[in-house]
Design an enzyme around this catalytic site. Structure first.
Site, PDB file in Angstrom:
ATOM      1  N   ARG A  35      22.406   9.058 -33.575  1.00  0.00           N
ATOM      2  CA  ARG A  35      21.469   9.769 -33.630  1.00  0.00           C
ATOM      3  C   ARG A  35      20.803   9.608 -33.652  1.00  0.00           C
ATOM      4  O   ARG A  35      20.061   7.964 -33.782  1.00  0.00           O
ATOM      5  CB  ARG A  35      22.169  10.077 -35.417  1.00  0.00           C
ATOM      6  CG  ARG A  35      21.343  10.651 -36.705  1.00  0.00           C
ATOM      7  CD  ARG A  35      22.417  10.713 -37.782  1.00  0.00           C
ATOM      8  NE  ARG A  35      21.562   9.041 -37.888  1.00  0.00           N
ATOM      9  CZ  ARG A  35      21.293   8.554 -39.887  1.00  0.00           C
ATOM     10  NH1 ARG A  35      22.162   9.528 -40.853  1.00  0.00           N
ATOM     11  NH2 ARG A  35      20.653   7.975 -39.917  1.00  0.00           N
ATOM     12  N   PHE A  67      27.281  13.364 -47.375  1.00  0.00           N
ATOM     13  CA  PHE A  67      26.530  11.922 -47.606  1.00  0.00           C
ATOM     14  C   PHE A  67      27.948  11.011 -48.760  1.00  0.00           C
ATOM     15  O   PHE A  67      28.174  11.481 -50.008  1.00  0.00           O
ATOM     16  CB  PHE A  67      25.027  12.254 -47.850  1.00  0.00           C
ATOM     17  CG  PHE A  67      25.022  10.488 -47.918  1.00  0.00           C
ATOM     18  CD1 PHE A  67      24.145   9.984 -46.488  1.00  0.00           C
ATOM     19  CD2 PHE A  67      24.567   9.480 -49.039  1.00  0.00           C
ATOM     20  CE1 PHE A  67      23.211   8.844 -46.783  1.00  0.00           C
ATOM     21  CE2 PHE A  67      23.887   8.386 -48.954  1.00  0.00           C
ATOM     22  CZ  PHE A  67      23.822   7.887 -47.628  1.00  0.00           C
ATOM     23  N   ASP A  73      20.258  17.865 -52.838  1.00  0.00           N
ATOM     24  CA  ASP A  73      19.948  17.301 -51.945  1.00  0.00           C
ATOM     25  C   ASP A  73      19.192  17.711 -50.716  1.00  0.00           C
ATOM     26  O   ASP A  73      19.410  18.001 -49.437  1.00  0.00           O
ATOM     27  CB  ASP A  73      20.903  15.541 -51.754  1.00  0.00           C
ATOM     28  CG  ASP A  73      20.243  14.947 -51.233  1.00  0.00           C
ATOM     29  OD1 ASP A  73      19.836  14.530 -50.636  1.00  0.00           O
ATOM     30  OD2 ASP A  73      21.050  13.535 -51.430  1.00  0.00           O
ATOM     31  N   TYR A 126      11.952   6.764 -48.717  1.00  0.00           N
ATOM     32  CA  TYR A 126      12.190   6.323 -47.371  1.00  0.00           C
ATOM     33  C   TYR A 126      12.898   6.242 -46.284  1.00  0.00           C
ATOM     34  O   TYR A 126      11.898   5.469 -45.219  1.00  0.00           O
ATOM     35  CB  TYR A 126      12.704   4.769 -47.510  1.00  0.00           C
ATOM     36  CG  TYR A 126      14.721   5.003 -48.374  1.00  0.00           C
ATOM     37  CD1 TYR A 126      14.635   5.081 -47.142  1.00  0.00           C
ATOM     38  CD2 TYR A 126      15.213   4.586 -49.859  1.00  0.00           C
ATOM     39  CE1 TYR A 126      16.649   5.493 -47.531  1.00  0.00           C
ATOM     40  CE2 TYR A 126      16.561   5.186 -49.920  1.00  0.00           C
ATOM     41  CZ  TYR A 126      17.718   5.491 -49.520  1.00  0.00           C
ATOM     42  OH  TYR A 126      18.416   5.988 -48.861  1.00  0.00           O
ATOM     43  N   LYS A 127      12.448   7.784 -45.989  1.00  0.00           N
ATOM     44  CA  LYS A 127      12.891   8.270 -45.585  1.00  0.00           C
ATOM     45  C   LYS A 127      11.877   8.237 -44.284  1.00  0.00           C
ATOM     46  O   LYS A 127      10.667   8.578 -43.639  1.00  0.00           O
ATOM     47  CB  LYS A 127      14.222   9.369 -45.313  1.00  0.00           C
ATOM     48  CG  LYS A 127      15.613   8.808 -45.415  1.00  0.00           C
ATOM     49  CD  LYS A 127      16.767   9.644 -45.394  1.00  0.00           C
ATOM     50  CE  LYS A 127      17.531   8.796 -45.916  1.00  0.00           C
ATOM     51  NZ  LYS A 127      19.441   9.040 -46.480  1.00  0.00           N
TER      52      LYS A 127
HETATM   53  C1  LIG Z   1      19.683   9.095 -47.507  1.00  0.00           C
HETATM   54  C2  LIG Z   1      20.475   9.299 -48.661  1.00  0.00           C
HETATM   55  C3  LIG Z   1      21.047   9.082 -50.007  1.00  0.00           C
HETATM   56  C4  LIG Z   1      20.525   7.783 -50.692  1.00  0.00           C
HETATM   57  O1  LIG Z   1      20.424   7.196 -51.186  1.00  0.00           O
HETATM   58  P1  LIG Z   1      19.837   6.055 -51.947  1.00  0.00           P
HETATM   59  O2  LIG Z   1      20.061   6.111 -53.630  1.00  0.00           O
HETATM   60  O3  LIG Z   1      18.758   5.756 -52.008  1.00  0.00           O
HETATM   61  O4  LIG Z   1      21.161   4.790 -51.624  1.00  0.00           O
HETATM   62  C5  LIG Z   1      21.356   9.835 -50.377  1.00  0.00           C
HETATM   63  N1  LIG Z   1      21.789  10.686 -50.053  1.00  0.00           N
HETATM   64  C6  LIG Z   1      21.498  11.100 -48.827  1.00  0.00           C
HETATM   65  C7  LIG Z   1      22.550  12.980 -48.345  1.00  0.00           C
HETATM   66  C8  LIG Z   1      20.739  10.629 -48.209  1.00  0.00           C
HETATM   67  O5  LIG Z   1      20.877  11.301 -46.988  1.00  0.00           O
END
Ligand SMILES: *Cc1c(COP(=O)(O)O)cnc(C)c1O
Length: 412
Positions: free
Chosen positions: A371, A128, A197, A222-223
Site C-alpha cells: 500500500r 477496518f 468513518d 494522525y493520518k
Molecule cells: C486508522 C483508522 C482507525 C483508527 O482508529 P483508532 O481508534 O485511532 O486506533 C479507525 N477506522 C479507520 C477506518 C481507520 O482507517
C-alpha cells in the site's frame, strides 16, 4: 494518463505545482520517500515550536491558569471547527475527542438508542477492524446485532430493523470510495441513521457531509491531518440531531456546566455533549498545527494533486512493473478512489521490507497488499517516479526472495 512520460516531465510538473512550497513546512527525514502518510502523517515543522511553547510556557509557567489564558478548555471545539470545512460540516458540528474507536462506540450507542425498535448495526465485511470490533461490542451491550453485507449490496440490505449503517468512506486496504450521498439517502429512505468513518478521507479527498445530509461521522487525527502519533480523533453530529442524541459516556466534560460540580448529569446543549473526560491538550495542540497548514492552501489543489499523484503511480507501475505479477487492488477511476494505491502481490510483505531498506516507506496489509499513501502536501511527482523505479529494481532483482524477508509476518 498523466502527461508525464519522463522523470524530467515529472520534475517540470513539480516546478509548476501550487503546493510545492508546502513541502518545506514538514520535517521530512532526508533520503526517504514517505508513502505512508495515510497511516502516520509527517511532522509539520511548526509543531515542534508549538510543542515547545505549550510544554515550557503554557504548562511549565502558566500552569492551571492556561485552561483560560491559553484557551485549553476551548480546544476540543476550536480544533473541531478547523476540521469542519474539510468535511463539509458547519461550525459547532465537529468536536475533537478520544480515539476514533471510542468515538465509534459513542456514536453507535447514541444511534441505537435513538432508533428504538430497531436492533441492527449494518456494516460491510472487511471494514477496518476496529470499526467491526467496536460495532459488535456495542451491539452486544445493547441487545443488538452487527450484520455485514458487501458494500455493493448494502443499500438493499437496509431494512426496517437497521438502526444505523456504519461504513468507511475510503477503504483502508483498497482505497475504494463509496458514494456518500447515495448511500446516505438510502439509509434515510429506510428510516436508519448513517455513520461515516472518514479516517482515510479527511485531508485528502473531498468530503461533503452536509451536502450528503449525513447524520454522524468519525475520523482520525494522525493520518492525512498530520496530528502526530495517537492524535485525538474527531466526531461529527449533524446539528439537527444534537439536542436529541446522547453519549453513553456521560463524563463531566460533556456536561452543560462542568464546573458547577453538581451531582446530576445534564448534557451540554451542543456538540460538546460528546466529550467525556479532560481533553489531551498536548495532542490537541499538535493536531491544531497540522490543521493550520490546510488553511494556507486551496483544498481543490490538494484533491487535484492527490488524483494526479495516484494516477502517476498506477501508470508507472503498469509501465515498469507489468511483468512482475502486481495486481492493482484500487479502483482505476480516480473518482472512485481515495488517496492511496494498493497492489496485491504474493510477496507483498518482502517487497515492502526491501522498499523500506531502499528508503521508500510504504506499508503492507495482510495477507498480500502493498500500500502506498499519496499525501499532496509534502510529496512530489518526482518522489512517486523514483519510488516506482526502486520497486522495479527490487522486482527485477528478485529481492523479495531474500531470506531475511522470509520471517513470520509482522503484526501491523
Ligand atoms: C486508522 C483508522 C482507525 C483508527 O482508529 P483508532 O481508534 O485511532 O486506533 C479507525 N477506522 C479507520 C477506518 C481507520 O482507517
Amino acid at each position: 494518463m498523466t502527461g508525464m512520460a519522463t522523470l524530467e516531465e515529472a520534475q517540470a510538473r513539480d516546478a509548476a505545482d501550487p503546493l510545492r512550497p508546502m513541502r518545506a513546512r514538514f520535517a521530512l527525514p532526508p533520503g526517504v520517500i514517505y508513502l505512508d502518510g495515510n497511516s502516520l502523517g509527517v511532522l509539520p515543522a511548526a509543531t515542534m515550536a508549538r510543542m515547545e511553547r505549550v510544554v515550557t510556557r503554557e504548562w511549565g509557567q502558566d500552569l492551571i491558569g492556561s485552561w483560560n489564558t491559553h484557551d485549553w478548555i476551548g480546544a476540543p471545539t476550536r480544533v473541531g471547527d478547523r476540521i469542519a470545512p474539510l468535511i463539509g460540516a458547519a461550525p459547532g458540528e465537529v468536536v475533537v475527542a478520544d480515539s476514533t474507536s471510542a468515538n465509534l462506540f459513542k456514536l453507535l450507542a447514541a444511534a441505537l438508542a435513538d432508533r428504538p425498535g430497531r436492533h441492527t448495526i449494518l456494516s460491510e465485511p472487511g471494514n477496518f477492524p476496529t470499526d467491526l470490533y467496536v460495532a459488535s461490542g456495542v451491539a452486544e451491550f445493547m441487545g443488538a446485532t452487527l450484520k455485514t453485507v458487501p458494500a455493493d449490496r448494502i443499500v438493499e440490505a437496509i431494512d426496517a430493523d437497521v438502526a444505523v449503517v456504519l461504513l468507511t468512506h475510503v477503504h483502508y486496504k483498497t482505497a475504494r470510495k463509496l458514494d456518500m450521498a447515495a448511500i446516505t439517502a438510502a439509509a434515510h429512505g429506510a428510516g436508519a441513521l448513517i455513520l461515516w468513518d472518514l479516517s482515510h478521507s479527511v485531508g485528502a479527498v473531498p468530503v461533503d457531509l452536509n451536502g450528503a445530509y449525513a447524520d454522524l461521522a468519525v475520523g482520525c487525527g494522525y493520518k492525512y491531518l498530520n496530528g502526530g502519533p495517537g492524535a485525538p480523533a474527531f466526531l461529527f453530529v449533524a446539528e439537527r440531531h444534537q439536542a436529541r442524541l446522547r453519549s453513553p459516556l456521560s463524563g463531566w466534560m460533556g456536561h452543560s456546566a462542568p464546573f458547577a460540580f453538581g451531582d446530576g448529569y445534564d448534557p451540554a446543549p451542543g456538540i460538546a455533549r460528546f466529550l467525556c473526560g479532560t481533553p489531551p491538550i498536548l495532542g490537541l495542540a499538535a493536531l491544531e498545527e497540522g490543521l493550520a497548514l490546510f488553511n494556507e492552501v486551496d483544498f481543490a489543489d490538494v484533491t487535484a494533486k492527490s488524483v494526479a499523484l495516484s494516477t502517476l503511480l498506477i501508470d508507472r507501475v503498469e509501465q515498469r512493473c507489468a511483468a512482475f505479477g502486481l495486481e492493482l487492488a484500487t479502483p482505476r477511476d480516480p473518482a472512485a478512489r481515495g488517496s492511496h494505491v494498493s497492489f496485491r502481490h504474493p510477496h507483498a510483505y518482502a517487497l515492502c521490507q526491501a522498499l523500506i531498506e531502499d528508503g521508500v516507506v510504504g506499508d503492507f496489509r495482510a495477507p498480500d497488499i502493498l500500500r502506498f499513501g499519496l499525501t499532496p502536501l509534502y510529496l512530489s511527482y518526482a518522489d512517486v517516479w523514483q519510488a516506482v523505479e526502486k520497486l522495479h529494481d527490487i522486482l527485477e532483482q528478485r529481492r523479495w526472495d531474500d531470506p531475511r524477508f522470509r520471517v513470520a509476518m509482522r503484526v501491523t
